[in-house]
Motif scaffolding. Structure first.
Motif, short mmCIF file in Angstrom:
data_model
loop_
_atom_site.label_atom_id
_atom_site.label_comp_id
_atom_site.label_asym_id
_atom_site.label_seq_id
_atom_site.Cartn_x
_atom_site.Cartn_y
_atom_site.Cartn_z
N MET A 1 26.08 -14.85 32.75
CA MET A 1 27.39 -15.08 32.19
C MET A 1 27.26 -15.10 30.68
SD MET A 1 29.89 -18.38 32.56
CE MET A 1 29.56 -18.45 34.28
N LEU A 2 28.21 -14.49 30.04
CA LEU A 2 28.22 -14.38 28.58
C LEU A 2 29.58 -14.86 28.08
CD1 LEU A 2 26.90 -13.08 25.97
CD2 LEU A 2 28.06 -11.00 26.64
N LEU A 3 29.59 -15.66 27.04
CA LEU A 3 30.84 -16.14 26.46
C LEU A 3 30.86 -15.71 25.01
CD1 LEU A 3 33.38 -17.97 26.95
CD2 LEU A 3 32.06 -19.77 25.87
N GLN A 4 31.87 -14.94 24.63
CA GLN A 4 32.03 -14.53 23.24
C GLN A 4 33.23 -15.27 22.66
OE1 GLN A 4 32.39 -10.26 23.13
NE2 GLN A 4 30.18 -10.02 23.24
N VAL A 5 33.02 -15.87 21.50
CA VAL A 5 34.07 -16.63 20.85
C VAL A 5 34.21 -16.15 19.42
CG1 VAL A 5 34.86 -18.94 20.25
CG2 VAL A 5 33.41 -18.64 22.25
N SER A 6 35.43 -15.84 19.02
CA SER A 6 35.72 -15.46 17.64
C SER A 6 36.65 -16.51 17.04
CB SER A 6 36.41 -14.10 17.58
OG SER A 6 35.61 -13.12 18.20
N GLY A 7 36.50 -16.77 15.75
CA GLY A 7 37.41 -17.73 15.14
C GLY A 7 36.91 -18.23 13.80
N PHE A 8 37.42 -19.39 13.41
CA PHE A 8 37.11 -19.99 12.13
C PHE A 8 36.54 -21.37 12.37
CE2 PHE A 8 40.49 -16.99 11.43
CZ PHE A 8 40.05 -16.29 10.32
N MET A 9 35.50 -21.73 11.62
CA MET A 9 34.94 -23.06 11.71
C MET A 9 35.03 -23.73 10.35
SD MET A 9 31.33 -24.60 13.09
CE MET A 9 31.74 -24.24 14.75
N ARG A 10 35.93 -24.68 10.25
CA ARG A 10 36.11 -25.45 9.02
C ARG A 10 36.15 -24.55 7.79
NH1 ARG A 10 32.35 -30.67 10.36
NH2 ARG A 10 33.55 -31.30 12.15
N GLY A 11 36.99 -23.53 7.88
CA GLY A 11 37.19 -22.65 6.74
C GLY A 11 36.25 -21.47 6.66
N TYR A 12 35.29 -21.37 7.59
CA TYR A 12 34.36 -20.24 7.58
C TYR A 12 34.69 -19.30 8.73
CZ TYR A 12 31.63 -23.08 4.42
OH TYR A 12 31.22 -23.84 3.37
N ASP A 13 34.75 -18.03 8.43
CA ASP A 13 35.02 -17.04 9.45
C ASP A 13 33.80 -16.88 10.35
OD1 ASP A 13 36.22 -15.01 10.88
OD2 ASP A 13 35.64 -13.45 9.47
N CYS A 14 34.00 -16.96 11.63
CA CYS A 14 32.94 -16.74 12.61
C CYS A 14 33.37 -15.55 13.45
CB CYS A 14 32.78 -17.99 13.48
SG CYS A 14 31.54 -17.82 14.76
N PRO A 15 33.02 -14.32 13.02
CA PRO A 15 33.55 -13.14 13.68
C PRO A 15 33.18 -13.02 15.15
CG PRO A 15 31.85 -12.53 12.11
CD PRO A 15 32.09 -13.99 11.95
N ASN A 16 32.02 -13.50 15.54
CA ASN A 16 31.65 -13.39 16.94
C ASN A 16 30.49 -14.33 17.25
OD1 ASN A 16 32.05 -12.35 19.47
ND2 ASN A 16 30.68 -10.64 19.19
N LEU A 17 30.75 -15.34 18.02
CA LEU A 17 29.74 -16.27 18.47
C LEU A 17 29.50 -15.99 19.95
CD1 LEU A 17 28.02 -18.87 18.16
CD2 LEU A 17 30.08 -20.14 18.77
N VAL A 18 28.27 -15.74 20.33
CA VAL A 18 27.94 -15.40 21.70
C VAL A 18 27.01 -16.46 22.27
CG1 VAL A 18 26.88 -13.67 23.21
CG2 VAL A 18 28.14 -12.94 21.18
#
Length: 83
Positions: A1-18
């Motif tokens: 199983m793979l989970l990909q998460v995109s978003g922002f963390m406290r003002g920092y862009d997180c284009p793709n967290l896997v």
């Protein structure tokens, strides 16, 4: 199983967290813990055995999924077993 998460963390862009969680519950808990820490997801996608499924970001509010998911599993089990 793979989970990909995109978003922002406290003002920092997180284009793709896997991450590779062992269970769907674990995946949801991980995203909710990150939400509590200030992460704002813009996309959450679950990938498992060729299945790609976008999860609605609105469900990730920082609250635990474990108890409601276990209760739902128990309810389904009762229905299937005819109790």
């Amino acid at each position: 199983m793979l989970l990909q998460v995109s978003g922002f963390m406290r003002g920092y862009d997180c284009p793709n967290l896997v991450v590779w969680p062992e269970t769907i519950e674990g995946a949801c808990e991980f995203v909710n813990h990150m939400r509590q820490w200030g992460f704002v997801p813009t996309r959450v996608q679950l990938q498992d055995k060729g299945l790609n499924m976008d999860l609605p970001i609105e469900i990730f509010d920082g609250q635990s999924f474990l108890e409601p998911m276990h209760q739902l599993q128990n309810d389904w089990r009762k229905l299937i077993e005819g109790d």
